[in-house]
Design an enzyme around this catalytic site. Structure first.
Site, short mmCIF file in Angstrom:
data_model
loop_
_atom_site.label_atom_id
_atom_site.label_comp_id
_atom_site.label_asym_id
_atom_site.label_seq_id
_atom_site.Cartn_x
_atom_site.Cartn_y
_atom_site.Cartn_z
N LYS A 43 47.73 15.61 69.15
CA LYS A 43 46.80 16.54 68.53
C LYS A 43 45.72 15.80 67.78
CE LYS A 43 50.87 19.20 67.20
NZ LYS A 43 51.69 19.63 66.06
N GLU A 98 40.72 9.13 71.91
CA GLU A 98 41.84 8.99 70.98
C GLU A 98 41.35 8.98 69.54
OE1 GLU A 98 44.73 9.21 70.09
OE2 GLU A 98 46.18 8.01 71.16
N ASP A 99 42.24 9.35 68.63
CA ASP A 99 41.89 9.30 67.21
C ASP A 99 41.95 7.87 66.68
OD1 ASP A 99 44.65 9.16 67.51
OD2 ASP A 99 45.12 10.71 66.04
N ASP A 102 46.21 1.84 67.55
CA ASP A 102 47.00 1.07 66.58
C ASP A 102 47.79 0.00 67.34
OD1 ASP A 102 48.23 0.38 64.18
OD2 ASP A 102 49.67 2.02 64.26
N LYS A 130 42.56 -0.22 64.88
CA LYS A 130 43.29 -1.11 63.96
C LYS A 130 43.78 -2.30 64.77
CE LYS A 130 46.06 2.10 61.37
NZ LYS A 130 47.41 2.37 60.82
N PHE A 151 47.54 2.85 56.51
CA PHE A 151 47.84 4.15 57.07
C PHE A 151 46.82 5.18 56.57
CE2 PHE A 151 49.97 8.14 57.88
CZ PHE A 151 50.41 7.92 59.19
N VAL A 152 46.10 5.77 57.51
CA VAL A 152 45.03 6.70 57.13
C VAL A 152 45.33 8.13 57.60
CG1 VAL A 152 43.23 4.93 57.06
CG2 VAL A 152 43.71 6.08 59.23
N ARG A 164 45.57 16.77 58.48
CA ARG A 164 44.64 16.69 59.61
C ARG A 164 43.32 17.39 59.29
NH1 ARG A 164 47.58 15.07 64.24
NH2 ARG A 164 49.69 15.88 64.41
P1 IMP Z 1 49.80 3.48 68.90
O1 IMP Z 1 50.61 3.78 70.10
O2 IMP Z 1 50.54 2.64 67.91
O3 IMP Z 1 48.44 2.88 69.21
O4 IMP Z 1 49.63 4.82 68.11
C1 IMP Z 1 48.65 5.71 68.34
C2 IMP Z 1 48.96 7.01 67.64
O5 IMP Z 1 49.66 6.79 66.43
C3 IMP Z 1 47.68 7.69 67.27
O6 IMP Z 1 47.27 8.57 68.26
C4 IMP Z 1 48.04 8.37 65.97
O7 IMP Z 1 48.54 9.66 66.26
C5 IMP Z 1 49.15 7.55 65.37
N1 IMP Z 1 48.66 6.66 64.29
C6 IMP Z 1 48.47 5.32 64.32
N2 IMP Z 1 48.00 4.86 63.15
C7 IMP Z 1 47.88 5.94 62.35
C8 IMP Z 1 47.42 6.12 60.99
O8 IMP Z 1 46.99 5.20 60.26
N3 IMP Z 1 47.45 7.39 60.53
C9 IMP Z 1 47.88 8.46 61.27
N4 IMP Z 1 48.30 8.33 62.53
C10 IMP Z 1 48.30 7.09 63.07
MG MG Z 2 49.09 11.30 66.40
#
Ligand code: IMP
Ligand code: MG
Length: 179
Positions: A43, A98-99, A102, A130, A151-152, A164
Protein backbone atom coordinates in the site's frame (compact mmCIF):
# COMPACT_ATOMS: atom_id res chain seq x y z
CA UNK A 1 0.12 13.79 18.02
CA UNK A 2 2.85 14.50 15.47
CA UNK A 3 5.19 16.30 17.88
CA UNK A 4 5.55 13.15 19.98
CA UNK A 5 6.08 10.68 17.19
CA UNK A 6 8.18 12.54 14.61
CA UNK A 7 11.79 13.29 15.47
CA UNK A 8 12.45 15.40 12.37
CA UNK A 9 10.98 16.14 8.96
CA UNK A 10 13.05 14.52 6.21
CA UNK A 11 11.05 15.44 3.09
CA UNK A 12 8.68 18.39 3.32
CA UNK A 13 5.43 18.79 1.42
CA UNK A 14 7.09 21.35 -0.86
CA UNK A 15 10.06 19.09 -1.60
CA UNK A 16 7.67 16.19 -2.34
CA UNK A 17 5.91 18.33 -4.96
CA UNK A 18 9.27 19.26 -6.58
CA UNK A 19 10.37 15.62 -6.64
CA UNK A 20 7.13 14.51 -8.32
CA UNK A 21 7.42 17.24 -10.94
CA UNK A 22 11.04 16.31 -11.72
CA UNK A 23 10.37 12.56 -11.93
CA UNK A 24 7.20 13.14 -13.97
CA UNK A 25 9.20 15.10 -16.55
CA UNK A 26 11.92 12.43 -16.77
CA UNK A 27 9.36 9.64 -17.14
CA UNK A 28 7.36 11.58 -19.74
CA UNK A 29 10.51 12.11 -21.84
CA UNK A 30 11.49 8.43 -21.61
CA UNK A 31 8.06 6.88 -22.21
CA UNK A 32 6.42 9.19 -24.78
CA UNK A 33 4.58 6.98 -27.29
CA UNK A 34 5.22 3.76 -25.32
CA UNK A 35 1.98 3.64 -23.30
CA UNK A 36 3.71 2.30 -20.16
CA UNK A 37 1.91 0.24 -17.55
CA UNK A 38 2.61 2.06 -14.30
CA UNK A 39 2.46 -0.42 -11.43
CA UNK A 40 1.79 0.72 -7.89
CA UNK A 41 3.11 -1.54 -5.16
CA UNK A 42 0.47 -1.43 -2.44
CA UNK A 43 0.00 0.00 0.00
CA UNK A 44 2.99 2.23 0.68
CA UNK A 45 3.40 3.71 -2.79
CA UNK A 46 -0.28 4.56 -3.35
CA UNK A 47 0.15 8.16 -2.17
CA UNK A 48 3.30 8.78 -4.23
CA UNK A 49 1.78 7.00 -7.25
CA UNK A 50 -1.25 9.27 -7.29
CA UNK A 51 0.92 12.41 -7.26
CA UNK A 52 3.41 11.00 -9.76
CA UNK A 53 0.95 9.92 -12.47
CA UNK A 54 -0.55 13.41 -12.50
CA UNK A 55 2.93 14.73 -13.44
CA UNK A 56 3.33 12.21 -16.27
CA UNK A 57 2.26 13.93 -19.46
CA UNK A 58 1.92 11.02 -21.89
CA UNK A 59 -0.48 8.14 -22.42
CA UNK A 60 -0.11 5.47 -19.72
CA UNK A 61 -2.16 2.92 -17.80
CA UNK A 62 -2.05 2.11 -14.11
CA UNK A 63 -2.41 -1.09 -12.14
CA UNK A 64 -1.80 -2.37 -8.62
CA UNK A 65 0.17 -5.21 -7.04
CA UNK A 66 0.57 -6.20 -3.46
CA UNK A 67 3.46 -7.99 -1.78
CA UNK A 68 4.77 -7.75 1.73
CA UNK A 69 8.17 -8.24 3.30
CA UNK A 70 7.91 -6.08 6.37
CA UNK A 71 6.68 -6.39 9.88
CA UNK A 72 7.40 -3.54 12.30
CA UNK A 73 10.73 -1.82 11.53
CA UNK A 74 12.76 -4.85 10.34
CA UNK A 75 12.82 -6.58 6.95
CA UNK A 76 11.91 -10.22 7.38
CA UNK A 77 13.52 -11.26 4.10
CA UNK A 78 10.38 -13.12 3.11
CA UNK A 79 8.17 -11.74 0.39
CA UNK A 80 4.55 -12.79 0.11
CA UNK A 81 2.49 -12.18 -3.04
CA UNK A 82 -0.94 -10.84 -2.07
CA UNK A 83 -2.42 -9.29 -5.20
CA UNK A 84 -1.43 -9.67 -8.85
CA UNK A 85 -1.92 -7.29 -11.80
CA UNK A 86 -5.35 -7.02 -13.44
CA UNK A 87 -3.93 -5.89 -16.80
CA UNK A 88 -1.93 -8.43 -18.82
CA UNK A 89 1.70 -7.14 -18.77
CA UNK A 90 2.81 -9.15 -21.85
CA UNK A 91 4.61 -6.99 -24.38
CA UNK A 92 4.22 -3.89 -22.19
CA UNK A 93 6.74 -1.38 -20.85
CA UNK A 94 6.40 -1.75 -17.08
CA UNK A 95 7.26 1.00 -14.63
CA UNK A 96 7.16 -0.22 -11.03
CA UNK A 97 6.48 2.55 -8.54
CA UNK A 98 7.68 2.02 -4.96
CA UNK A 99 7.62 4.12 -1.81
CA UNK A 100 11.07 3.11 -0.60
CA UNK A 101 13.93 0.90 -1.73
CA UNK A 102 15.51 -0.49 1.43
CA UNK A 103 17.01 -4.00 1.49
CA UNK A 104 15.75 -4.36 -2.08
CA UNK A 105 14.37 -7.83 -1.41
CA UNK A 106 10.79 -6.84 -2.25
CA UNK A 107 11.67 -5.15 -5.53
CA UNK A 108 14.13 -7.76 -6.74
CA UNK A 109 11.43 -10.40 -6.20
CA UNK A 110 8.81 -8.30 -7.99
CA UNK A 111 11.10 -7.36 -10.86
CA UNK A 112 11.96 -11.02 -11.46
CA UNK A 113 8.31 -12.07 -11.42
CA UNK A 114 7.47 -9.39 -13.99
CA UNK A 115 10.55 -10.08 -16.13
CA UNK A 116 9.34 -13.67 -16.45
CA UNK A 117 6.16 -12.54 -18.19
CA UNK A 118 7.36 -11.56 -21.67
CA UNK A 119 7.31 -7.83 -21.01
CA UNK A 120 9.00 -5.28 -23.31
CA UNK A 121 10.89 -3.64 -20.41
CA UNK A 122 10.86 -3.17 -16.64
CA UNK A 123 12.05 -0.06 -14.83
CA UNK A 124 11.75 1.04 -11.22
CA UNK A 125 10.79 4.42 -9.83
CA UNK A 126 11.21 4.78 -6.08
CA UNK A 127 10.31 7.81 -4.01
CA UNK A 128 12.98 7.14 -1.38
CA UNK A 129 16.21 5.18 -1.57
CA UNK A 130 18.10 3.83 1.46
CA UNK A 131 21.18 2.40 -0.33
CA UNK A 132 23.13 1.71 2.87
CA UNK A 133 20.79 -1.12 3.81
CA UNK A 134 20.80 -2.96 0.45
CA UNK A 135 20.82 -6.76 0.54
CA UNK A 136 19.71 -7.54 -3.02
CA UNK A 137 21.55 -6.49 -6.18
CA UNK A 138 19.09 -3.88 -7.41
CA UNK A 139 19.05 -0.19 -8.27
CA UNK A 140 16.18 2.12 -9.19
CA UNK A 141 16.02 3.88 -12.56
CA UNK A 142 14.28 6.92 -11.07
CA UNK A 143 14.95 8.04 -7.49
CA UNK A 144 13.09 10.78 -5.63
CA UNK A 145 15.51 11.20 -2.76
CA UNK A 146 18.36 9.25 -1.20
CA UNK A 147 18.03 9.08 2.58
CA UNK A 148 20.15 7.72 5.44
CA UNK A 149 19.31 4.42 7.11
CA UNK A 150 16.58 5.67 9.42
CA UNK A 151 13.03 4.43 9.81
CA UNK A 152 10.68 6.94 8.23
CA UNK A 153 6.90 7.33 8.09
CA UNK A 154 4.38 9.49 6.27
CA UNK A 155 3.43 10.09 2.62
CA UNK A 156 2.25 6.48 2.36
CA UNK A 157 4.95 4.94 4.55
CA UNK A 158 3.74 3.24 7.70
CA UNK A 159 4.78 1.88 11.03
CA UNK A 160 2.45 -1.04 11.74
CA UNK A 161 -0.12 0.48 9.33
CA UNK A 162 -0.08 3.89 11.00
CA UNK A 163 1.08 7.36 9.91
CA UNK A 164 0.59 6.79 6.15
CA UNK A 165 -1.61 9.91 6.09
CA UNK A 166 1.11 12.42 7.04
CA UNK A 167 1.64 14.88 4.19
CA UNK A 168 5.46 14.83 4.63
CA UNK A 169 8.08 12.18 5.39
CA UNK A 170 9.50 12.18 8.91
CA UNK A 171 11.86 10.11 11.02
CA UNK A 172 9.86 8.14 13.51
CA UNK A 173 10.88 8.74 17.10
CA UNK A 174 12.50 5.52 18.41
CA UNK A 175 10.36 5.82 21.51
CA UNK A 176 7.32 4.89 19.39
CA UNK A 177 8.70 1.44 18.62
CA UNK A 178 10.52 0.85 21.87
CA UNK A 179 7.31 1.29 23.82
P1 IMP B 1 12.78 -3.87 1.14
O1 IMP B 1 12.34 -5.19 0.61
O2 IMP B 1 13.63 -4.00 2.36
O3 IMP B 1 13.44 -2.98 0.11
O4 IMP B 1 11.51 -3.17 1.72
C1 IMP B 1 10.67 -2.41 0.99
C2 IMP B 1 9.40 -2.15 1.77
O5 IMP B 1 9.66 -2.07 3.17
C3 IMP B 1 8.84 -0.83 1.37
O6 IMP B 1 7.92 -0.96 0.34
C4 IMP B 1 8.22 -0.34 2.66
O7 IMP B 1 6.88 -0.78 2.73
C5 IMP B 1 9.00 -0.99 3.76
N1 IMP B 1 10.00 -0.06 4.36
C6 IMP B 1 11.34 -0.04 4.20
N2 IMP B 1 11.91 0.95 4.90
C7 IMP B 1 10.90 1.60 5.51
C8 IMP B 1 10.84 2.76 6.37
O8 IMP B 1 11.83 3.43 6.72
N3 IMP B 1 9.60 3.11 6.79
C9 IMP B 1 8.46 2.44 6.45
N4 IMP B 1 8.48 1.38 5.64
C10 IMP B 1 9.68 0.96 5.18
MG1 MG C 1 5.21 -1.17 2.96
Amino acid sequence: MEKDIIEKVLVSKEEIAEICRRLGKEITADYEGKNPLVVCVLKGSSVFMSDLVREIDCECEIDFMSVSSYSGTKTTGQVAFKKDLDINPEGRHILIVEDILDSGLTLSYLKNVILGRNVASVKICTFLDKPSNRKADITADYVGKVIPDEFVVGYGLDYNEKFRNLSYVGVLSPKVYSE
